[in-house]
Design a protein around this motif. Structure first.
Motif, PDB file in Angstrom:
ATOM      1  N   GLN A  53      29.589  50.865  37.832  1.00 30.98           N
ATOM      2  CA  GLN A  53      29.797  49.425  37.913  1.00 30.98           C
ATOM      3  C   GLN A  53      28.970  48.885  39.069  1.00 30.98           C
ATOM      4  O   GLN A  53      28.852  49.516  40.122  1.00 30.98           O
ATOM      5  N   ARG A  54      28.409  47.707  38.862  1.00 31.98           N
ATOM      6  CA  ARG A  54      27.574  47.091  39.893  1.00 31.98           C
ATOM      7  C   ARG A  54      28.436  46.569  41.037  1.00 31.98           C
ATOM      8  O   ARG A  54      29.551  46.097  40.838  1.00 31.98           O
ATOM      9  N   GLY A  55      27.879  46.623  42.213  1.00 28.89           N
ATOM     10  CA  GLY A  55      28.555  46.129  43.401  1.00 28.89           C
ATOM     11  C   GLY A  55      27.758  46.488  44.633  1.00 28.89           C
ATOM     12  O   GLY A  55      26.523  46.575  44.598  1.00 28.89           O
ATOM     13  N   ARG A  56      28.465  46.706  45.739  1.00 32.99           N
ATOM     14  CA  ARG A  56      27.826  47.115  46.987  1.00 32.99           C
ATOM     15  C   ARG A  56      28.582  48.283  47.588  1.00 32.99           C
ATOM     16  O   ARG A  56      29.770  48.468  47.352  1.00 32.99           O
ATOM     17  N   GLY A  57      27.863  49.033  48.400  1.00 33.64           N
ATOM     18  CA  GLY A  57      28.438  50.201  49.032  1.00 33.64           C
ATOM     19  C   GLY A  57      27.660  51.452  48.672  1.00 33.64           C
ATOM     20  O   GLY A  57      26.654  51.400  47.950  1.00 33.64           O
ATOM     21  N   ILE A  58      28.115  52.553  49.185  1.00 34.71           N
ATOM     22  CA  ILE A  58      27.463  53.831  48.903  1.00 34.71           C
ATOM     23  C   ILE A  58      28.511  54.930  48.990  1.00 34.71           C
ATOM     24  O   ILE A  58      29.478  54.822  49.760  1.00 34.71           O
ATOM     25  N   THR A  59      28.340  55.947  48.185  1.00 28.35           N
ATOM     26  CA  THR A  59      29.249  57.093  48.173  1.00 28.35           C
ATOM     27  C   THR A  59      28.419  58.359  48.251  1.00 28.35           C
ATOM     28  O   THR A  59      27.495  58.549  47.446  1.00 28.35           O
ATOM     29  N   TYR A  60      28.752  59.201  49.213  1.00 29.24           N
ATOM     30  CA  TYR A  60      28.067  60.477  49.390  1.00 29.24           C
ATOM     31  C   TYR A  60      28.918  61.603  48.816  1.00 29.24           C
ATOM     32  O   TYR A  60      30.111  61.705  49.128  1.00 29.24           O
ATOM     33  N   PHE A  61      28.301  62.414  47.993  1.00 26.49           N
ATOM     34  CA  PHE A  61      28.922  63.637  47.490  1.00 26.49           C
ATOM     35  C   PHE A  61      28.205  64.805  48.168  1.00 26.49           C
ATOM     36  O   PHE A  61      27.065  65.122  47.832  1.00 26.49           O
ATOM     37  N   ARG A  62      28.881  65.362  49.158  1.00 28.03           N
ATOM     38  CA  ARG A  62      28.298  66.419  49.990  1.00 28.03           C
ATOM     39  C   ARG A  62      26.961  65.982  50.575  1.00 28.03           C
ATOM     40  O   ARG A  62      25.983  66.722  50.591  1.00 28.03           O
ATOM     41  N   GLY A  63      26.925  64.739  51.068  1.00 34.05           N
ATOM     42  CA  GLY A  63      25.762  64.259  51.812  1.00 34.05           C
ATOM     43  C   GLY A  63      24.721  63.541  51.000  1.00 34.05           C
ATOM     44  O   GLY A  63      23.728  63.089  51.568  1.00 34.05           O
ATOM     45  N   ARG A  64      24.888  63.418  49.696  1.00 35.23           N
ATOM     46  CA  ARG A  64      23.878  62.756  48.868  1.00 35.23           C
ATOM     47  C   ARG A  64      24.532  61.783  47.902  1.00 35.23           C
ATOM     48  O   ARG A  64      25.596  62.082  47.360  1.00 35.23           O
ATOM     49  N   SER A 316      23.940  52.341  56.706  1.00 37.21           N
ATOM     50  CA  SER A 316      22.868  51.351  56.670  1.00 37.21           C
ATOM     51  C   SER A 316      21.617  51.880  57.328  1.00 37.21           C
ATOM     52  O   SER A 316      20.499  51.546  56.938  1.00 37.21           O
ATOM     53  N   ALA A 317      21.786  52.723  58.356  1.00 29.42           N
ATOM     54  CA  ALA A 317      20.618  53.263  59.029  1.00 29.42           C
ATOM     55  C   ALA A 317      19.906  54.310  58.204  1.00 29.42           C
ATOM     56  O   ALA A 317      18.690  54.481  58.322  1.00 29.42           O
ATOM     57  N   THR A 318      20.632  55.009  57.349  1.00 25.93           N
ATOM     58  CA  THR A 318      20.021  56.110  56.611  1.00 25.93           C
ATOM     59  C   THR A 318      19.766  55.796  55.155  1.00 25.93           C
ATOM     60  O   THR A 318      19.312  56.649  54.415  1.00 25.93           O
ATOM     61  N   SER A 319      20.064  54.576  54.705  1.00 29.03           N
ATOM     62  CA  SER A 319      19.937  54.276  53.269  1.00 29.03           C
ATOM     63  C   SER A 319      18.501  54.208  52.806  1.00 29.03           C
ATOM     64  O   SER A 319      18.225  54.319  51.617  1.00 29.03           O
ATOM     65  N   THR A 320      17.540  54.019  53.733  1.00 25.31           N
ATOM     66  CA  THR A 320      16.134  53.914  53.328  1.00 25.31           C
ATOM     67  C   THR A 320      15.367  55.203  53.517  1.00 25.31           C
ATOM     68  O   THR A 320      14.151  55.218  53.325  1.00 25.31           O
ATOM     69  N   LEU A 321      16.039  56.271  53.917  1.00 31.78           N
ATOM     70  CA  LEU A 321      15.342  57.522  54.168  1.00 31.78           C
ATOM     71  C   LEU A 321      15.148  58.290  52.886  1.00 31.78           C
ATOM     72  O   LEU A 321      15.686  57.953  51.841  1.00 31.78           O
ATOM     73  N   THR A 322      14.375  59.353  52.939  1.00 35.94           N
ATOM     74  CA  THR A 322      14.126  60.207  51.784  1.00 35.94           C
ATOM     75  C   THR A 322      15.303  61.130  51.562  1.00 35.94           C
ATOM     76  O   THR A 322      16.269  61.145  52.331  1.00 35.94           O
ATOM     77  N   ASP A 323      15.201  61.917  50.501  1.00 35.66           N
ATOM     78  CA  ASP A 323      16.279  62.849  50.163  1.00 35.66           C
ATOM     79  C   ASP A 323      16.507  63.841  51.284  1.00 35.66           C
ATOM     80  O   ASP A 323      17.633  64.149  51.661  1.00 35.66           O
ATOM     81  N   ASP A 324      15.417  64.416  51.844  1.00 36.59           N
ATOM     82  CA  ASP A 324      15.560  65.422  52.882  1.00 36.59           C
ATOM     83  C   ASP A 324      16.181  64.835  54.135  1.00 36.59           C
ATOM     84  O   ASP A 324      17.059  65.427  54.752  1.00 36.59           O
ATOM     85  N   ALA A 325      15.722  63.634  54.516  1.00 37.40           N
ATOM     86  CA  ALA A 325      16.283  63.017  55.706  1.00 37.40           C
ATOM     87  C   ALA A 325      17.739  62.647  55.494  1.00 37.40           C
ATOM     88  O   ALA A 325      18.575  62.767  56.391  1.00 37.40           O
ATOM     89  N   LEU A 326      18.051  62.192  54.308  1.00 38.29           N
ATOM     90  CA  LEU A 326      19.432  61.839  54.002  1.00 38.29           C
ATOM     91  C   LEU A 326      20.339  63.063  54.066  1.00 38.29           C
ATOM     92  O   LEU A 326      21.442  63.009  54.603  1.00 38.29           O
ATOM     93  N   THR A 327      19.852  64.180  53.558  1.00 42.59           N
ATOM     94  CA  THR A 327      20.648  65.402  53.601  1.00 42.59           C
ATOM     95  C   THR A 327      20.816  65.894  55.035  1.00 42.59           C
ATOM     96  O   THR A 327      21.863  66.382  55.423  1.00 42.59           O
TER      97      THR A 327
END
Length: 652
Positions: A53-64, A316-327
């Protein structure tokens, strides 16, 4: 570990959002309950977490985030509603389709069937399952890919006490093996009894995030349930005796002849009723609910707010990083959240409050990276405007990892295809006998059971119907995309459906001619059972007609998402397209292609010196026929439309 940060649904016109800035965590090895009354936003929260569903926010499943996981079904097993599927499909057939969709071996079906206790019912059809068996099948589908996390929406709703207890034992066993379990419920007693941590929602907002023991102490308390035909009199006597003895006893009048007595015991209430001669029908110890607002002390709510703001800043600080940086940044978020959520210091602790309010970090608690601080400082208006959580885009429906195996199990798992084929063979045989009795029907049309006034023979109509069912059944019973309502337009899935439809149409065409020949021989003898001299070109035309009708049904049903539309597209070829092609070919023109067939034959003989030109010439004659050219034109248009919708969905 599941980290939900700033989940906010899209506002609905003048109404507030169903979920507003919800942040929480679900830890591995523990069972987490999402508690709330109906309409509190539990289902919307889960759908936002799963990007449904559309909205705002983010959910990490084991960091991703889920959209950056190659195979989401292997990370999170989901059960949000009843198990979708064709009512005539068996439990084993449904699980076999899901196995091909998620790319796990078929032997996994027997393992999960044994786990959920459906061994004796594996051949039962989905339409005959009870609520409890449907829940077991849904849990089996969620466990099929052996996911790390389980996300379930009211899994025990409508189940009996024994079935609910069994279900929660399965969830507890999954958590004991290191998995993460998150389920929603509207029953506080169920949450306190079965979960390790309880997250309470009210009006779409987070109002409490507590351990189960703290939740039971602050939200639930023991009571005595009393049922008596003189409930009002008994309640007044209990209150009077409590005031005389200066004891804290609360008497709550329930519906009908029931009372809920807090602060007393069954023995005291029974003695009071006996002394005054009051008949009692029920006297039992229960656990009472204090209501949704008496949940969290002030210091607990402040701590939860600090955790949510810290998580949102880090996200918010990490939402623009790559997969590796996010992990790589995921441990930082875990450490921050764990330290903030497990602190037991009261709200009056000035050093701890100052650190949390200013966003500073202790030496043991690493903060945002230098790159994120530089980006935040460089952005215009970063200090004036609040940082919004990232938008949530709805993920596309998953495509089966083994399309051909999936399509074969889909086509053979329901008796619709077999019933259609038998109907086609019987009607074709009877029609050919009737046409032979009437006479004036050429031998090729007699073998195909194709009357002159009929737009298509039964075999072509049956092939078109089977092709239309290939996509139409999945839109009506979405086994592949249960939570999205559409079937993904992937070229691999389309190729598998076209291949299975081609084989089915070819078998139907051959069996039809064979049955018609046999019936004509049995009824009229050898006179009408002969094979035409030009049987090769006629066979090519016949196979091309049935396969083309099947393809038209597949493509049209995939475009218009309806079996009826697929069959209508098949019928539109002889009814609409063929007259247009004939009118175009026979209409007035300045130049005509005289001698085209001879020049084409010369060209083919030059390019194919080993006799292959004969087959190509037969194909050219097939396309040159009005029905063949109309069918090719329709297939080309449908294929272009299908590819256009595929590209458009990918662009979106």
């Amino acid at each position: 570990m599941i980290q939900a940060i700033g989940l906010t649904s899209t506002p609905r016109k003048e109404l507030p959002p169903a979920v507003d800035d919800v942040s929480f965590e679900a830890h591995p090895g523990r069972v987490t309950a999402l508690l709330g009354a109906p309409g509190a936003g539990k289902t919307t929260t889960l759908r936002l977490m799963l990007e449904l569903q559309r909205g705002r926010g983010i959910t990490y499943f084991r960091g991703r985030p889920l959209h950056r996981i190659a195979h989401p079904s292997r990370e999170a097993g989901v059960l949000l509603s009843e198990v979708p599927g064709h009512p005539a499909r068996t439990i084993r057939g449904q699980l076999g389709m899901v196995c091909a969709a998620v790319g796990v071996p078929i032997r996994r079906v027997d393992e999960v069937i044994e786990v959920v206790g459906l061994v004796s019912l594996c051949d039962e059809r989905l339409g005959t399952l009870s609520r409890g068996m449907d829940r077991r099948l849904g849990l089996a589908c969620a466990l099929l890919s052996d996911p790390h996390a389980l996300v379930l929406d009211d899994p025990a709703g409508g189940l009996s006490v024994a079935e609910g207890r069994w279900l929660h034992e399965i969830l507890r066993a999954h958590a004991a093996h290191g998995g993460t379990v998150l389920f929603s419920t509207d029953d506080p007693k169920e949450a306190a009894r079965t979960a390790d941590r309880v997250i309470t929602l009210e009006g779409g907002r987070l109002v409490a995030d507590q351990e189960a023991a703290d939740f039971a102490r602050t939200r639930l308390r023991p009571r005595v349930a009393v049922r008596s035909p003189h409930a009002a009199r008994l309640g007044a006597l209990l209150a009077k005796e409590a005031r005389a003895a200066q004891r804290s006893v609360e008497v709550v009048r329930e519906d009908g002849n029931r009372l809920s007595v807090y602060g007393s015991t069954c023995a005291d209430i029974g003695e009071t009723a006996f002394r005054h001669g009051i008949l009692v029908h029920q006297l039992a110890d229960e656990t009472g609910d204090m209501g949704p607002r008496a949940t969290l002390p002030a210091e607990g709510l402040a701590s939860a707010t600090v955790v949510a703001s810290a998580l949102l800043t880090s996200a918010s600080a990490t939402s623009t990083l790559t997969d590796d940086a996010l992990t790589d940044d995921a441990p930082t978020q875990d450490a921050l959240t764990d330290d903030a959520s497990t602190q037991d210091a009261p709200a009056t602790d000035e050093p701890a409050t100052a650190v949390a309010a200013t966003g500073a970090h202790t030496p043991d608690e690493p903060g945002p990276t230098a790159e994120s601080r530089t980006r935040a400082a460089a952005s215009p208006g970063a200090r004036d405007l609040p940082q919004l959580p990232p938008p949530i885009a709805v993920r596309q429906a998953p495509s089966p990892l083994r399309p051909l195996r999936y399509e074969l199990r889909r086509a053979t798992g329901v008796g619709t295809g077999y019933l259609t084929s038998i109907t086609v063979l019987v009607s074709s045989a009877l029609l050919s006998v009737l046409l032979a009795r009437i006479g004036h029907t050429p031998q090729p049309r007699l073998l195909a059971a194709w009357p002159r006034d009929c737009p298509l023979p039964p075999a072509a109509l049956g092939a078109g119907l089977l092709g239309a069912l290939a996509f139409g059944e999945e839109f009506r019973h979405p086994a592949l995309a249960a939570d999205r309502g559409t079937v993904p337009r992937r070229l691999g899935l389309l190729a598998a459906k076209l291949l299975v439809a081609s084989v089915t149409a070819l078998a139907l065409a051959v069996l039809t001619v064979g049955c018609d020949l046999e019936m004509l021989y049995l009824v009229y003898g050898r006179d009408l059972a002969g094979v035409p001299a030009d049987w090769l070109s006629l066979s090519a035309s016949w196979i091309g007609l049935t396969v083309g009708c099947a393809w038209a049904g597949v493509l049209a049903a995939g475009i218009f998402r309806s079996t009826t539309a697929g069959l209508a597209a098949v019928l539109a070829v002889p009814v609409v397209v063929v007259p247009l092609v004939q009118k175009t070919l026979t209409g007035p023109s300045v130049r005509k292609a005289a001698g085209f067939s001879e020049r084409l034959r010369e060209l083919l003989l030059m390019q194919w010196p080993f006799g292959g030109a004969r087959y190509i010439a037969a194909g050219a004659r097939l396309v040159a026929q009005p029905v063949g050219s109309a069918l090719m034109l329709s297939l080309t248009a449908l294929l272009c439309a299908y590819l256009l919708t595929t590209l458009r969905s990918r662009v979106r």
